[in-house]
Design a protein around this motif. Structure first.
Motif: not given
Length: 73
Positions: A38-40, A44-47
């Protein structure tokens, strides 16, 4: 060698792991793996969002520069 592991082999490995670690330890381990995934995905979405924002800023600067160039000509 690993190509010959079938369903019975996988089940045997699962039983051995269950006996060695116990149900509670495996459950907590899987919970941690889920949190990591979930953190990964969140990272990715924030990046991707950050890259899109940077792209918008660069495009707006290019448009602003081209407008000032047209005014000077």
């Amino acid at each position: 060698m690993l190509n010959n592991i079938g369903l019975p082999g996988i089940l045997l490995i699962a039983v051995v792991v269950l006996v060695l670690f116990g149900r509670g330890k495996i459950s907590s381990l899987m919970g941690e793996v889920g949190k990591g995934i979930t953190s990964f995905k969140k990272g990715i979405n924030e990046g991707e969002k950050e890259l899109a924002d940077d792209k918008d800023v660069v495009e707006s600067e290019i448009v602003a520069d081209s407008d000032t160039t047209k005014d000077k000509v």
